[in-house]
Design a protein around this motif. Structure first.
Motif, PDB file in Angstrom:
ATOM      1  N   VAL A  67       0.965  -0.958  -0.158  1.00 22.72           N
ATOM      2  CA  VAL A  67       0.333  -0.502   0.199  1.00 22.72           C
ATOM      3  C   VAL A  67       0.323   1.301  -0.039  1.00 22.72           C
ATOM      4  O   VAL A  67       1.616   1.708   0.539  1.00 22.72           O
ATOM      5  CB  VAL A  67      -0.587  -0.230   1.305  1.00 22.72           C
ATOM      6  CG1 VAL A  67      -1.226   1.500   1.727  1.00 22.72           C
ATOM      7  CG2 VAL A  67      -2.287  -1.342   1.219  1.00 22.72           C
ATOM      8  N   GLN A  68       0.807   2.032  -0.427  1.00 25.82           N
ATOM      9  CA  GLN A  68       1.306   3.631  -0.986  1.00 25.82           C
ATOM     10  C   GLN A  68       0.414   5.050  -0.740  1.00 25.82           C
ATOM     11  O   GLN A  68      -0.856   4.403  -1.548  1.00 25.82           O
ATOM     12  CB  GLN A  68       2.239   3.462  -1.998  1.00 25.82           C
ATOM     13  CG  GLN A  68       2.872   2.718  -3.184  1.00 25.82           C
ATOM     14  CD  GLN A  68       4.433   2.956  -3.469  1.00 25.82           C
ATOM     15  OE1 GLN A  68       3.055   3.475  -4.570  1.00 25.82           O
ATOM     16  NE2 GLN A  68       5.108   2.668  -3.872  1.00 25.82           N
ATOM     17  N   LEU A  69       0.381   5.391  -0.651  1.00 32.46           N
ATOM     18  CA  LEU A  69       0.031   6.765   0.835  1.00 32.46           C
ATOM     19  C   LEU A  69       0.183   7.818   0.324  1.00 32.46           C
ATOM     20  O   LEU A  69       1.418   7.923   0.581  1.00 32.46           O
ATOM     21  CB  LEU A  69      -0.259   6.561   2.420  1.00 32.46           C
ATOM     22  CG  LEU A  69      -0.827   5.378   3.351  1.00 32.46           C
ATOM     23  CD1 LEU A  69      -0.815   5.063   4.314  1.00 32.46           C
ATOM     24  CD2 LEU A  69      -2.710   5.689   2.244  1.00 32.46           C
ATOM     25  N   GLN A  70      -0.114   9.013  -0.634  1.00 32.25           N
ATOM     26  CA  GLN A  70       0.347   9.759  -1.063  1.00 32.25           C
ATOM     27  C   GLN A  70      -0.306  11.079  -0.226  1.00 32.25           C
ATOM     28  O   GLN A  70      -1.748  11.228  -0.979  1.00 32.25           O
ATOM     29  CB  GLN A  70       0.422  10.595  -2.167  1.00 32.25           C
ATOM     30  CG  GLN A  70       1.032  11.404  -2.754  1.00 32.25           C
ATOM     31  CD  GLN A  70       2.623  11.603  -3.206  1.00 32.25           C
ATOM     32  OE1 GLN A  70       2.904  10.431  -3.577  1.00 32.25           O
ATOM     33  NE2 GLN A  70       2.993  12.205  -2.526  1.00 32.25           N
ATOM     34  N   CYS A  83      -5.400  12.364   0.980  1.00 32.16           N
ATOM     35  CA  CYS A  83      -3.809  10.890   0.995  1.00 32.16           C
ATOM     36  C   CYS A  83      -5.250  10.139   0.129  1.00 32.16           C
ATOM     37  O   CYS A  83      -5.725   9.782  -0.134  1.00 32.16           O
ATOM     38  CB  CYS A  83      -3.808  10.714   2.583  1.00 32.16           C
ATOM     39  SG  CYS A  83      -2.858   9.177   2.539  1.00 32.16           S
ATOM     40  N   ALA A 102      -4.853   6.477  -1.670  1.00 35.38           N
ATOM     41  CA  ALA A 102      -4.026   5.301  -1.830  1.00 35.38           C
ATOM     42  C   ALA A 102      -4.240   4.144  -2.402  1.00 35.38           C
ATOM     43  O   ALA A 102      -5.042   4.589  -3.366  1.00 35.38           O
ATOM     44  CB  ALA A 102      -5.073   4.651   0.071  1.00 35.38           C
ATOM     45  N   SER A 103      -3.158   3.566  -2.853  1.00 36.58           N
ATOM     46  CA  SER A 103      -2.992   2.302  -3.603  1.00 36.58           C
ATOM     47  C   SER A 103      -3.575   0.746  -3.341  1.00 36.58           C
ATOM     48  O   SER A 103      -4.148   1.133  -2.039  1.00 36.58           O
ATOM     49  CB  SER A 103      -1.685   2.144  -4.299  1.00 36.58           C
ATOM     50  OG  SER A 103      -0.430   1.798  -3.123  1.00 36.58           O
ATOM     51  N   TYR A 161       0.576   1.411   7.175  1.00 37.52           N
ATOM     52  CA  TYR A 161       1.366   2.154   6.474  1.00 37.52           C
ATOM     53  C   TYR A 161       1.452   3.383   6.684  1.00 37.52           C
ATOM     54  O   TYR A 161       0.526   4.091   6.704  1.00 37.52           O
ATOM     55  CB  TYR A 161       1.020   2.018   4.701  1.00 37.52           C
ATOM     56  CG  TYR A 161       0.985  -0.222   4.348  1.00 37.52           C
ATOM     57  CD1 TYR A 161      -0.364  -0.726   5.183  1.00 37.52           C
ATOM     58  CD2 TYR A 161       2.235  -0.543   4.261  1.00 37.52           C
ATOM     59  CE1 TYR A 161      -0.138  -1.779   4.492  1.00 37.52           C
ATOM     60  CE2 TYR A 161       1.705  -2.092   3.948  1.00 37.52           C
ATOM     61  CZ  TYR A 161       0.837  -2.906   4.071  1.00 37.52           C
ATOM     62  OH  TYR A 161       0.864  -4.530   4.173  1.00 37.52           O
ATOM     63  N   TRP A 162       2.784   3.942   6.212  1.00 39.01           N
ATOM     64  CA  TRP A 162       2.508   5.458   6.174  1.00 39.01           C
ATOM     65  C   TRP A 162       2.587   6.677   4.857  1.00 39.01           C
ATOM     66  O   TRP A 162       3.871   5.287   3.922  1.00 39.01           O
ATOM     67  CB  TRP A 162       3.208   6.065   7.733  1.00 39.01           C
ATOM     68  CG  TRP A 162       3.186   5.683   8.336  1.00 39.01           C
ATOM     69  CD1 TRP A 162       3.233   4.256   9.299  1.00 39.01           C
ATOM     70  CD2 TRP A 162       2.493   6.510  10.025  1.00 39.01           C
ATOM     71  NE1 TRP A 162       3.097   4.269  10.533  1.00 39.01           N
ATOM     72  CE2 TRP A 162       2.607   4.988  10.940  1.00 39.01           C
ATOM     73  CE3 TRP A 162       2.127   7.609   9.744  1.00 39.01           C
ATOM     74  CZ2 TRP A 162       1.731   5.833  12.176  1.00 39.01           C
ATOM     75  CZ3 TRP A 162       1.557   8.182  11.120  1.00 39.01           C
ATOM     76  CH2 TRP A 162       2.099   7.462  12.111  1.00 39.01           C
ATOM     77  N   GLY A 163       2.316   7.225   4.994  1.00 41.05           N
ATOM     78  CA  GLY A 163       2.189   8.262   3.779  1.00 41.05           C
ATOM     79  C   GLY A 163       4.103   9.711   4.454  1.00 41.05           C
ATOM     80  O   GLY A 163       4.342   9.438   4.828  1.00 41.05           O
ATOM     81  N   GLN A 164       4.165   9.894   3.398  1.00 43.18           N
ATOM     82  CA  GLN A 164       5.197  11.186   2.855  1.00 43.18           C
ATOM     83  C   GLN A 164       5.481  11.959   4.197  1.00 43.18           C
ATOM     84  O   GLN A 164       6.098  12.676   4.376  1.00 43.18           O
ATOM     85  CB  GLN A 164       6.066  11.202   1.803  1.00 43.18           C
ATOM     86  CG  GLN A 164       5.305  12.298   1.281  1.00 43.18           C
ATOM     87  CD  GLN A 164       4.203  11.916   0.684  1.00 43.18           C
ATOM     88  OE1 GLN A 164       3.525  11.120   1.600  1.00 43.18           O
ATOM     89  NE2 GLN A 164       3.451  13.284  -0.032  1.00 43.18           N
TER      90      GLN A 164
END
Length: 125
Positions: free
Chosen positions: A1-4, A21, A23-24, A114-117
């Motif tokens: 999982v990617q978070l932006q 935010c 999420a993929s 999971y964490w975003g940037q």
């Protein structure tokens, strides 16, 4: 999982910002989602969370000013921030919890997988 995470910026006290935010992944609707923040020289702290079913949680300092919401069709969680104060200045991070319910632990960063940037919010006085 990617978070932006996005949407941060500079705003005057009393103003508003909306963080997003994205999420993929195909199972976003099952995730619990949260926002945390870290001010300069301070530890990261919980801001708000929303479970897979839509239950919401807030830290006391933002209740009545911030609103967390989610759009499962867009795989996105939002944080609407109103009546901003200089003490809201921080880097804001979104996080995802695979187990979508929080119980009483939404504030616990260890519950998130999971964490975003991060996105910087600066509130001027």
């Amino acid at each position: 999982v990617q978070l932006q995470a996005s949407g941060g910026g500079l705003v005057q006290a009393g103003g508003s910002l909306r963080l997003s935010c994205a999420a993929s992944g195909r199972t976003f609707s099952r995730y619990g989602m949260g926002w945390f923040r870290q001010a300069p020289g301070k530890e990261r702290e919980f801001v708000a969370a929303i479970s897979w079913s839509g239950s919401t949680y807030y830290t006391d300092s933002v209740k009545g000013r911030f609103t967390i919401s989610r759009d499962n069709a867009k795989n996105t969680v939002y944080l609407q921030m109103n009546s901003l104060k200089p003490e809201d200045t921080a880097v804001y991070y979104c996080a995802a919890r695979v187990a979508g319910a929080f119980g009483s632990r939404a504030f616990d960063s260890g519950q998130y997988n999971y964490w975003g940037q991060g996105t910087l919010v600066t509130v001027s006085s």
